[in-house]
Design a protein around this motif. Structure first.
Motif, PDB file in Angstrom:
ATOM      1  N   ASP A   8       0.287  18.510   1.379  1.00 35.29           N
ATOM      2  CA  ASP A   8       0.482  17.175   1.917  1.00 35.29           C
ATOM      3  C   ASP A   8       1.968  16.802   1.836  1.00 35.29           C
ATOM      4  O   ASP A   8       2.538  16.779   0.760  1.00 35.29           O
ATOM      5  CB  ASP A   8      -0.386  16.231   1.064  1.00 35.29           C
ATOM      6  N   VAL A  34      -6.459  13.485   2.205  1.00 34.47           N
ATOM      7  CA  VAL A  34      -5.317  13.839   1.350  1.00 34.47           C
ATOM      8  C   VAL A  34      -4.010  13.290   1.902  1.00 34.47           C
ATOM      9  O   VAL A  34      -3.115  12.920   1.144  1.00 34.47           O
ATOM     10  CB  VAL A  34      -5.281  15.365   1.074  1.00 34.47           C
ATOM     11  N   GLN A  35      -3.858  13.200   3.218  1.00 35.20           N
ATOM     12  CA  GLN A  35      -2.574  12.748   3.756  1.00 35.20           C
ATOM     13  C   GLN A  35      -2.507  11.249   4.030  1.00 35.20           C
ATOM     14  O   GLN A  35      -1.626  10.794   4.743  1.00 35.20           O
ATOM     15  CB  GLN A  35      -2.236  13.521   5.032  1.00 35.20           C
ATOM     16  N   ASP A  36      -3.447  10.496   3.480  1.00 31.16           N
ATOM     17  CA  ASP A  36      -3.333   9.041   3.560  1.00 31.16           C
ATOM     18  C   ASP A  36      -2.270   8.631   2.538  1.00 31.16           C
ATOM     19  O   ASP A  36      -2.478   8.783   1.344  1.00 31.16           O
ATOM     20  CB  ASP A  36      -4.686   8.421   3.211  1.00 31.16           C
ATOM     21  N   PRO A  37      -1.098   8.134   3.007  1.00 37.25           N
ATOM     22  CA  PRO A  37       0.003   7.918   2.071  1.00 37.25           C
ATOM     23  C   PRO A  37      -0.105   6.631   1.261  1.00 37.25           C
ATOM     24  O   PRO A  37       0.781   6.309   0.497  1.00 37.25           O
ATOM     25  CB  PRO A  37       1.230   7.882   2.991  1.00 37.25           C
ATOM     26  N   GLN A  38      -1.184   5.872   1.469  1.00 35.80           N
ATOM     27  CA  GLN A  38      -1.281   4.574   0.813  1.00 35.80           C
ATOM     28  C   GLN A  38      -2.106   4.672  -0.466  1.00 35.80           C
ATOM     29  O   GLN A  38      -2.913   5.564  -0.640  1.00 35.80           O
ATOM     30  CB  GLN A  38      -1.988   3.585   1.764  1.00 35.80           C
ATOM     31  N   LEU A  39      -1.910   3.702  -1.322  1.00 34.23           N
ATOM     32  CA  LEU A  39      -2.781   3.524  -2.477  1.00 34.23           C
ATOM     33  C   LEU A  39      -3.202   2.063  -2.485  1.00 34.23           C
ATOM     34  O   LEU A  39      -2.328   1.203  -2.477  1.00 34.23           O
ATOM     35  CB  LEU A  39      -2.048   3.879  -3.774  1.00 34.23           C
ATOM     36  N   PRO A  40      -4.464   1.714  -2.550  1.00 31.21           N
ATOM     37  CA  PRO A  40      -5.584   2.658  -2.486  1.00 31.21           C
ATOM     38  C   PRO A  40      -5.709   3.279  -1.100  1.00 31.21           C
ATOM     39  O   PRO A  40      -5.286   2.690  -0.123  1.00 31.21           O
ATOM     40  CB  PRO A  40      -6.798   1.768  -2.793  1.00 31.21           C
ATOM     41  N   GLY A  90       0.816  -1.206   0.000  1.00 28.37           N
ATOM     42  CA  GLY A  90       0.000   0.000   0.000  1.00 28.37           C
ATOM     43  C   GLY A  90       0.851   1.258   0.000  1.00 28.37           C
ATOM     44  O   GLY A  90       0.572   2.207  -0.727  1.00 28.37           O
ATOM     45  N   ARG A  91       1.916   1.272   0.804  1.00 26.61           N
ATOM     46  CA  ARG A  91       2.745   2.467   0.866  1.00 26.61           C
ATOM     47  C   ARG A  91       3.580   2.624  -0.409  1.00 26.61           C
ATOM     48  O   ARG A  91       3.729   3.725  -0.917  1.00 26.61           O
ATOM     49  CB  ARG A  91       3.654   2.440   2.108  1.00 26.61           C
ATOM     50  N   GLN A 104       2.443   9.222  -5.856  1.00 25.49           N
ATOM     51  CA  GLN A 104       2.924  10.582  -5.617  1.00 25.49           C
ATOM     52  C   GLN A 104       4.017  10.953  -6.616  1.00 25.49           C
ATOM     53  O   GLN A 104       4.043  12.060  -7.150  1.00 25.49           O
ATOM     54  CB  GLN A 104       3.411  10.715  -4.170  1.00 25.49           C
ATOM     55  N   LYS A 107      -6.139  -1.502  10.604  1.00 25.57           N
ATOM     56  CA  LYS A 107      -5.675  -0.637  11.683  1.00 25.57           C
ATOM     57  C   LYS A 107      -4.945   0.557  11.099  1.00 25.57           C
ATOM     58  O   LYS A 107      -4.162   0.413  10.181  1.00 25.57           O
ATOM     59  CB  LYS A 107      -4.760  -1.429  12.604  1.00 25.57           C
ATOM     60  N   PRO A 108      -5.228   1.723  11.639  1.00 21.40           N
ATOM     61  CA  PRO A 108      -4.585   2.909  11.079  1.00 21.40           C
ATOM     62  C   PRO A 108      -3.100   2.913  11.420  1.00 21.40           C
ATOM     63  O   PRO A 108      -2.713   2.433  12.483  1.00 21.40           O
ATOM     64  CB  PRO A 108      -5.302   4.058  11.775  1.00 21.40           C
ATOM     65  N   TYR A 109      -2.298   3.426  10.529  1.00 18.49           N
ATOM     66  CA  TYR A 109      -0.861   3.528  10.790  1.00 18.49           C
ATOM     67  C   TYR A 109      -0.584   4.692  11.735  1.00 18.49           C
ATOM     68  O   TYR A 109       0.249   4.603  12.616  1.00 18.49           O
ATOM     69  CB  TYR A 109      -0.113   3.715   9.478  1.00 18.49           C
ATOM     70  N   THR A 110      -1.315   5.775  11.544  1.00 18.13           N
ATOM     71  CA  THR A 110      -1.115   6.929  12.424  1.00 18.13           C
ATOM     72  C   THR A 110      -2.079   6.846  13.606  1.00 18.13           C
ATOM     73  O   THR A 110      -3.006   6.057  13.607  1.00 18.13           O
ATOM     74  CB  THR A 110      -1.380   8.254  11.684  1.00 18.13           C
TER      75      THR A 110
END
Lengths: 450, 548
Positions: free
Chosen positions: A361, B503-509, A49-50, A57, B340-343
């Motif tokens: 961001d 916007v600051q969710d660094p993952q895709l999806p 995912g990351r 990005q 689970k959220p990373y942050t």
């Protein structure tokens, strides 16, 4: 009550102006990629995912970028990532089947096809991947941490030197360095806004992260997984892959303290353990660590990180100086420093609070900055501080696992290399479960961790 | 060279097309109401319509019945109307050939309206909901079989690996057995062969018996909802509004409690008058709304409650892998859980006693499903109308305590008094119906898609309006938050979610569970007095639009 001063005179435009002036002054002779219209070819190594997010990005930066190659040890992860990226960036994703590489060595082939590589595998693999990308002369975006043990950090530091010689641009995913609030706050601290920094503390106290349950993968596969397969899926819970959460996550906060201190600690001691993390899919890592780090000037940082639900949570950094205090993550400075009071105009309102609505961001910003450096050929290499911050976190783990005081030199020169000599699905990983499926866990006072 | 095709047969080929697609509008009643031509009886069908021929035997190019099917979809005269199921090319060709061949319509054959069955819309939900089947569902299945049992190529209901068991053949006169004859057919997916269709027909003729509790193993989600539904039915004691009392429940297997207060049914005026200071255009026109009784959570859902859902006990032993696990031993364990959220999602603002924040609307919906499975009470988010009704609590002023925001600090946490963070729930004064922090502290999710013009679509009194979501953004949040100024806390004020909230969710999806950039949004739950059907529950809990 805090006096909050919003400084209307400070805008993102000013920031860009300032930083591009610096960049222009420091520019080298015309280098690798001069043209802004040149298409940069991108390879993604580590398609979780990351990694997919980082690729997205990179593909969203100014100027033409194309994803041309992908590598992962798991085909399903690669395929999902490809699908998600293609859906998001149809025109910028061009990865034919022959450029999708699967396996432990897949990264070498993917790196070879690119101008810029994204390294987003589990952290344990970072040192050999960085070595290879630098050897092949590629620009790099690498996720943090950069290593999980002493030998790994040494490899990364060597790669950092080599990358400088080759004028490669390397960005490290410690995105707070690209977050405007941090940049402005720490700039002021370095300018002496609160005098000498004498005490620091930082936290990553949260409820914990994902687990990948063995039984779910076995059900899906219709067969038992090899131990290597399982650990690679559930990598967060194994030190050789992840480094423990103090390394994988808390590095962000330790890195900020190093940044504020413009250096790294020289020794550490601490305590930690596993209070509630006792499931079969919880591998060997701790659920809490408390470490005191001492810096060369004698100042100390107390650091907490915890993965336990239902407790007091905070992800933040705070410092105390001879003339004031600063909530670094909250971007608030309260100062009695005459110099600083002069800057903001009045002693009574000696408090500064960063607010810029619409600051970008930071995950996008770090890619924008890296790609700008590549296109303009400006110096850009974040590996060294990234390696030092990784080492700081690893040193903390060594302290909590062993229960002993650990010095920087001991940690850096540690002979404990957690990476297996050979990698295949049938190789036994360095740590193995007992008959009930539980893994051995470090015992302070007994475990040799450095 | 193809052999000449047999002439088109009206009864078997043309009549079904007209009955399923045309007669619901082209009948005696509609002809009287709005002058449409009739296709239900032969004598009327062949009369010219105004200046045009409806059916001109031998001349399809001069027959509205065929011609209107050939108009572009954008043309208002295109038939069937564009929002309805369209005819296939084969069907329009059948109409054309029939007219060209002389439009033979045997005397005495009259047509009636027949529902056109669409597999995905009409049949799939029936099969996926499991049995036993209601009478209406049986009728729909019968109709579907009469219409040739169309099943989109390869479509599997659910996601089971098809082609496992072979259905046992049914001999003439034999009773169809669901498990051995029918279940394998349904699980194999489509399209159906003739033998399968014959078996299903026989099964429906024999009453479409579906043994209680048998699921066709394909859609665990629907089967699960069905089981939760049964648990809720068994647990729903209150039948009338008079029986509704405030109650405090302990979430089973935990020490965490939550309190619910009864909200009486009634009518109110939704929206604000244009004279209200701070009013936005989307708050009008004001319109009358009728609301059924429900309980609403006294306070916003806290982290104490939400984290039970976020962090299941991972120290439980793994379930056996031999397939013997029966989730009904703990229904709630079968409900999906957030990643689970990373942050750290409270952003350091506190957890114990503080409102849970930063979850998506999807997260709230599944929380409601989980809590329903856990407790045997049906919980869901309120609709936007239910929320405003509860907030107003019978008042018509800008705030439930009056029009002047000077007293707002007694009732709510907002920009002026929140110290830039949310505060513990239930520490200010409640509204007249006993709801704490119904305005301020954190915004509250509702079920509705945000549409600034939604109120313009009503005439007269509307009952339980719900603008069902068709897209991931924007959804309505209500009440205003610790970040907002007073005008955003007005009872009528509306806000829609945006992709910026992630916007600051660094993952895709990006996560379907968290809004990394919305530390101001939380929710509270409601429990309607009237327990909905399992199919309705699914609609409340699964809008299907959670992916960005």
């Amino acid at each position: 009550m805090t006096q909050k001063i919003v400084r209307p005179d400070f805008t993102r435009r000013d920031f860009i102006k300032t930083s591009s002036t610096i960049a222009a002054a420091a520019a080298l002779a015309p280098g690798v990629f001069a043209a802004n219209d040149e298409t940069l070819k991108l390879a993604l190594v580590g398609c979780g995912g990351r990694g997919s997010g980082a690729a997205s990005q990179a593909l969203s930066t100014a100027g033409p970028v194309k994803l041309v190659a992908m590598a992962d040890v798991f085909k399903d992860r690669l395929d999902d990532s490809y699908g998600n990226l293609k859906a998001q960036h149809a025109d910028r994703v061009d990865v034919p089947e022959e450029n999708k590489f699967v396996g432990f060595d897949a990264y070498k082939q993917a790196i070879a096809l690119a101008d810029v590589v994204i390294l987003a595998t589990p952290p344990g693999f970072r040192p050999p991947l960085l070595e290879e990308a630098v050897r092949q002369g590629k620009n790099i975006f690498t996720e943090k941490p950069l290593a999980v043990d002493g030998p790994g950090v040494r490899k990364v530091l060597a790669a950092a030197e080599e990358a400088k010689k080759k004028n490669l641009k390397v960005g490290v995913g410690l995105q707070r360095h690209h977050q405007l609030g941090y940049l402005e706050t720490i700039k002021r601290l370095h300018d002496g806004a609160i005098g000498d920094i004498t005490a620091m503390r930082c936290y990553w106290n949260g409820s914990g992260v994902w687990t990948r349950a063995r039984h779910e993968y076995e059900q899906k596969a219709g067969r038992p997984l090899t131990e290597m397969e399982y650990q690679m899926r559930n990598w967060y819970y194994f030190v050789w892959l992840c480094g423990d959460h103090i390394v994988e996550q808390h590095i962000h906060n330790l890195d900020v303290i190093n940044w504020v201190k413009q250096g790294h600690p020289v020794k550490a001691w601490g305590m930690g353990g596993r209070e509630v993390r006792k499931g079969l899919d919880h591998g060997e890592i701790f659920d809490h660590h408390f470490v005191e780090f001492e810096y060369a000037d004698g100042s100390r940082c107390s650091s907490q990180c915890r993965h336990i639900p239902g407790c007091w949570d905070s992800v933040s950094e705070h410092v105390v100086g001879s003339d004031g205090i600063c909530d670094v993550s909250g971007h608030v400075i309260r100062s009695g420093s005459p110099r600083y009071v002069q800057e903001i105009g009045s002693r009574r309102e000696a408090s500064w609070h960063f607010t810029t609505p619409g600051a970008k961001d930071p995950y996008q910003q770090e890619h924008d900055d890296l790609f700008a450096a590549i296109r303009n050929d400006t110096p850009y290499n974040e590996l060294e501080y990234g390696a030092h911050s990784s080492m700081t976190a690893v040193m903390g783990r060594m302290a909590t696992y062993s229960g002993k005081e650990i010095s920087w030199d001991e940690a850096l020169n540690s002979k404990i290399d957690t990476m297996p000599k050979e990698l295949s699905w049938d190789t036994p990983p360095p740590t193995l479960p007992d008959k009930e499926g539980h893994y051995p866990v470090a015992v302070p006072g007994v475990t040799v961790a450095c | 060279m193809l052999a000449a095709a047999a002439p088109v047969d009206f009864v078997t080929e043309v009549k079904p097309i007209l009955e399923q697609n045309c007669v619901s509008c082209h009948n005696a009643q509609k002809a009287k109401e709005n002058g449409k031509f009739r296709l239900d009886v032969k004598s009327e069908a062949f009369k010219p319509h105004k200046k045009d021929n409806t059916i001109n035997p031998g001349h399809p190019e001069d027959s509205l019945v065929y011609l209107n099917t050939q108009l572009p979809l954008s043309d208002d005269s295109h038939m069937p109307p564009k929002q309805r199921d369209q005819l296939s090319k084969a069907q329009t060709e059948t109409l054309k050939r029939w007219i060209a061949e002389g439009a033979n319509w045997p005397e005495g054959v009259t047509l009636k309206t027949v529902q056109r069955i669409n597999f995905v819309r009409d049949i799939q939900p029936i099969l996926e909901n499991g049995g036993p089947l209601e009478a209406k569902a049986k009728d729909t299945l019968k109709l579907w079989l009469e219409q040739g049992a169309p099943w989109p190529d390869g479509l599997k209901i659910g996601g089971v690996k098809g082609g496992g068991e072979k259905p046992a053949a049914v001999a003439a006169g034999q009773t169809v057995d669901f498990v051995s004859n029918v279940k394998p057919i349904l699980e194999a997916g489509g399209p159906l062969d003739e033998a399968s269709k014959a078996t299903l027909k026989l099964w429906v003729e024999q009453g479409a018996k579906w043994p209680d509790g048998v699921t066709i193993g394909v859609n665990k989600k629907a089967a699960l909802i069905n089981d939760i539904y049964k648990k809720i039915l068994a647990n729903s004691k209150e039948q009338t509004e008079a029986e509704m009392k405030a109650y405090t429940n302990t979430i089973p297997d935990t020490k965490v409690t939550y309190a619910m207060v009864p909200i009486p049914g009634g009518e109110f005026v939704m929206g604000s008058p244009s004279s209200e200071p701070g009013r936005n255009a989307d708050e009008g026109p004001q319109h009358k709304v009728k609301i059924e009784p429900f309980w609403m959570e006294q306070c916003e859902v806290t982290w104490n409650e939400y984290e039970l859902f976020m962090y299941p006990d991972e120290n439980k032993p793994a379930p056996p892998t031999d397939g013997t696990t029966n989730y009904t031993s703990d229904l709630a364990d079968a409900v999906s859980r957030p990643t689970k959220p990373y942050t750290e999602m409270s952003f350091g603002m506190g957890k114990d006693g503080y409102p849970a924040i930063s979850m998506t609307q999807h997260g709230c919906n599944i929380y409601c499903q989980w809590l329903s499975a856990k407790t045997g009470h049906f919980y869901r988010l309120p609709t936007e109308a239910e929320w405003e009704y509860a907030c107003r609590a019978g008042t018509t002023t800008a705030y439930f305590f009056g029009n002047d925001p000077k007293d707002l600090g007694d009732y709510a946490w907002f920009a002026e008094n929140s110290d830039s963070k949310y505060q513990k729930v239930g520490t200010k004064k409640p509204n007249p119906w006993g709801l704490y922090d119904i305005i301020g502290n954190v915004d509250q999710w509702t079920l509705d898609q945000y549409d600034p013009d939604y109120y313009k679509t009503f005439t007269g009194t509307v009952t339980e309006p719900w603008n069902k979501a068709t897209q991931p953004y924007p959804h309505v949040v209500r009440g205003g938050s610790w970040q907002d100024d007073a005008d955003k806390l007005r009872s009528a004020c509306r806000r829609g979610s945006t992709p910026d909230w992630k916007v600051q969710d660094p993952q895709l999806p990006k996560s379907v569970w968290y809004h990394t950039d919305a530390p101001f949004v939380g929710f509270r739950i409601i429990r309607p007095l009237k327990t909905p059907t399992a199919a309705e529950m699914e609609k409340y809990w699964h809008s299907g639009v959670e992916k960005d």
